[in-house]
Each structure stands twice: as C-alpha cells, then as structure tokens.
Write a protein that holds these residues in place. Structure first.
Motif, mmCIF file in Angstrom:
data_model
loop_
_atom_site.group_PDB
_atom_site.id
_atom_site.type_symbol
_atom_site.label_atom_id
_atom_site.label_comp_id
_atom_site.label_asym_id
_atom_site.label_seq_id
_atom_site.Cartn_x
_atom_site.Cartn_y
_atom_site.Cartn_z
ATOM 1 N N VAL A 56 13.784 9.368 6.617
ATOM 2 C CA VAL A 56 14.238 9.583 7.992
ATOM 3 C C VAL A 56 13.067 9.418 8.957
ATOM 4 O O VAL A 56 13.180 8.768 10.009
ATOM 5 C CB VAL A 56 14.866 10.983 8.137
ATOM 6 N N MET A 57 11.914 9.986 8.583
ATOM 7 C CA MET A 57 10.715 9.853 9.415
ATOM 8 C C MET A 57 10.330 8.387 9.578
ATOM 9 O O MET A 57 9.978 7.941 10.673
ATOM 10 C CB MET A 57 9.555 10.629 8.766
ATOM 11 N N VAL A 63 9.157 2.116 10.775
ATOM 12 C CA VAL A 63 8.592 1.364 9.645
ATOM 13 C C VAL A 63 9.696 0.704 8.806
ATOM 14 O O VAL A 63 9.395 -0.020 7.858
ATOM 15 C CB VAL A 63 7.728 2.274 8.748
ATOM 16 N N HIS A 64 10.949 0.973 9.146
ATOM 17 C CA HIS A 64 12.101 0.320 8.520
ATOM 18 C C HIS A 64 12.067 0.416 6.984
ATOM 19 O O HIS A 64 11.826 -0.568 6.294
ATOM 20 C CB HIS A 64 12.167 -1.154 8.940
ATOM 21 N N PRO A 65 12.296 1.619 6.446
ATOM 22 C CA PRO A 65 12.183 1.827 5.002
ATOM 23 C C PRO A 65 13.132 0.996 4.155
ATOM 24 O O PRO A 65 12.856 0.728 2.989
ATOM 25 C CB PRO A 65 12.472 3.329 4.839
ATOM 26 N N PHE A 66 14.257 0.544 4.735
ATOM 27 C CA PHE A 66 15.227 -0.223 3.942
ATOM 28 C C PHE A 66 14.782 -1.671 3.718
ATOM 29 O O PHE A 66 15.391 -2.392 2.926
ATOM 30 C CB PHE A 66 16.610 -0.183 4.603
ATOM 31 N N SER A 190 7.436 4.640 3.420
ATOM 32 C CA SER A 190 8.588 4.040 2.743
ATOM 33 C C SER A 190 8.456 4.126 1.228
ATOM 34 O O SER A 190 9.393 4.525 0.531
ATOM 35 C CB SER A 190 8.747 2.580 3.168
ATOM 36 N N VAL A 191 7.290 3.742 0.718
ATOM 37 C CA VAL A 191 7.084 3.706 -0.732
ATOM 38 C C VAL A 191 7.171 5.109 -1.325
ATOM 39 O O VAL A 191 7.862 5.337 -2.329
ATOM 40 C CB VAL A 191 5.719 3.059 -1.064
ATOM 41 N N THR A 192 6.485 6.056 -0.702
ATOM 42 C CA THR A 192 6.509 7.429 -1.204
ATOM 43 C C THR A 192 7.896 8.041 -1.062
ATOM 44 O O THR A 192 8.375 8.732 -1.971
ATOM 45 C CB THR A 192 5.480 8.290 -0.456
ATOM 46 N N GLY A 193 8.545 7.801 0.095
ATOM 47 C CA GLY A 193 9.878 8.361 0.323
ATOM 48 C C GLY A 193 10.880 7.888 -0.708
ATOM 49 O O GLY A 193 11.611 8.695 -1.298
#
Length: 309
Positions: A56-57, A63-66, A190-193
């Motif tokens: 969410v952060m 940073v567009h995690p998807f 993103s990677v950690t999430g």
C-alpha cells in the motif's frame, strides 16, 4: 565515495539486525504473556500485515508495486524470495528452536554467511578479502559466546536439529541472494512487500490463520504492532536497501548484531543478567563490524561486475 556507500550499507544492515533483535525480545515477552500465541501464528500475522502495508505504501508513493508482475522472470524470483528466502529464515529457524534450543538454532543459522561465501567462490570466482575473513571468524565466535554464555558443552546436536538448522542457514543465504537483482529495477518497498506477503500467505498451509482463536489484550496488541513496524517493515526495508551498497556476504555477517541486541535489550527490559562471555562476545562482534567497514575496495569491484550477475 565508494567507501561512504559501503559504510552506509554496513550501517543499514546493522540497524536492521538490531531491530530484529528488539523484535525477538518483544516476541519472547508476547509468548510469555499469552501462551495461545504461537510462533507460526505470529510469523503469519507479521508477514501478511507488514507485506500488505508495504505494498500500500509503495502504491501511495508511486513505486507501482504491481509492475513486478509484468516481468515473468521477476515474478518467479520474487515468489522464490518469499518461499525459499523468507520462509526458511523464519519457520525453519523456529523448528530448530523447537527440536533443540535457541542457542543451537542461532549458531546453525549463522552458518549462512559461510554458505554465501562458498556460492560466490564457486559461481562468481570472488574470494573473501582479509577484512571479510577476519570479520567472519570474529562475528561467528562472538555470536557463539553470546548465545551459549560460554557453555559450549551444551551444543550437542541431534540429526533433526541439524536438519532444520542447516535449512535455516541456507535460508539466510537465499534470503540475501535471491532478491538482490530485483532491487535496482523495482525497489526495496515492492520486492520486500511482495516477498513478505507471499511468504505469510503460503504459511497458511501449515496452519490456516483464520482458524486460530487468539484473544489479545491492548498491551499485547501493542507488542504485535512493535513487531510488525519496528521488527519487520523497517528492518526488512533497511536490509534490502543495504544490498545496493555491500556484498551479501557482508550483509549476512552483520546478522550477528541480532543476538547482541537481543541480549542487551533482554538485560534492559527483562532483567536478564549479563555475563563476561556476553560482553566479550559483543566486543568481538563490534570489532568484526569495524573490520567489515574497512572493506571498500572489494565493494567497488563488485559494483562494477553487478550487471554481469
């Protein structure tokens, strides 16, 4: 400049491991206060919640995690990070504790840096520098003294403990090595999430979270919040970010700060008595970090070769 980057990486990884040590003390307190809280349940809650909050952060800060799922190889690697990196570090370590004890499990898990060194020697043709070799030996001895309090005769290891402890050591290596190529492209958030979220969801195979019946007081919820925020989100982000500046070998060696900080905070908050072996072990770990901090030349060499990895 490279020396400053190396020092930044060392400080980030050290701070992460100190926070993990604090979360270990908080978890130990929670287990004492509420016997219904299990290691599996707590690991699931911390991973799923921390992973979700990070994603969410990441979306909020742009940073567009998807985006990571638009690349098939990157998606496979982040799933591997969660299942082969984060799960072994958490679950297999607790299994080693259950069948043996925390000192034995910690010592076995701290073999991870040696596994990483072997990997780099075999596949990257990189040998440890003198500061790394000295730091590796000093950190291992310091950790050994802290977790055993000098009573080395208590380290009798059964095959089942050796099995789970060995897997947790491999987990330390995979947890450090697997996500590294993803960080420059997708970022630590993103990677950690995704790694944490995937790992937490998959742990439901061992015990569905929704079937657990755990009643918590306000103070116990506070401990869980501390474990999630200070013990999971911040340290995993800092540790992942440190890999942009230092070798995975160096980062994993700094994990020696975890038992050191856990010991110090146990003395402060749980009235645990400090022994001479604890003090000497802590001194060795600090000296090891000083030795690792001097290792700037190897870092430059590694950065120049990073695109080849």
């Amino acid at each position: 400049m490279q020396q400053q980057h190396h020092l930044r990486g060392v400080l980030l990884a050290s701070a992460a491991c100190i926070l993990w040590g604090i979360s270990g003390v908080a978890a130990s307190t929670l287990f004492t206060l509420n016997p219904h809280v299990t290691a599996l349940w707590l690991t699931q809650v911390r991973m799923i919640t921390a992973g979700f909050l990070l994603l969410v952060m990441g979306q909020v800060v742009g940073v567009h995690p998807f985006q990571i799922w638009h690349d098939k190889k990157a998606g496979i690697r982040v799933v591997s990070y969660g299942l082969l990196g984060l799960v072994p570090v958490q679950l297999f370590y607790f299994e080693a504790v259950k069948f043996g004890n925390a000192p034995i499990a910690t010592i076995l898990q701290f073999l991870g840096p040696f596994i990483i060194s072997i990997y780099y020697f075999l596949f990257k043709h990189l040998t440890p520098t003198r500061p790394e070799a000295i730091g590796m030996v000093m950190a291992f001895i310091g950790t050994l003294l802290i977790v055993t309090h000098g009573h080395l005769n208590s380290l009798a290891i059964s095959p089942v403990v050796l099995f789970w402890g060995g897997l947790s050591a491999i987990g330390v290596a995979t947890n450090t090595l697997i996500p590294r190529p993803l960080l420059p492209r997708f970022g630590a958030i993103s990677v950690t999430g995704w790694g944490l979220f995937i790992a937490g969801i998959c742990l439901n195979v061992f015990g569905p979270l929704w079937r657990a019946t755990v009643t918590l007081t306000l103070g116990e919820w506070g401990l869980i919040a501390l474990i999630i925020i200070l013990g999971t989100i911040f340290p995993f982000l800092m540790f992942a970010h440190s890999l942009a500046y230092i070798l995975p070998t160096t980062a994993s060696l700094l994990d020696a700060f975890e038992p050191l900080s856990a010991t110090v905070f146990s003395v402060i908050f749980l009235s645990v008595q400090l022994t001479g072996f604890d003090l000497f072990g802590g001194l060795l770990i600090i000296l090891a970090v000083m030795a690792l901090s001097l290792n700037g030349h190897k870092m430059l060499r590694f950065i120049l070769r990073r695109k080849v990895d």
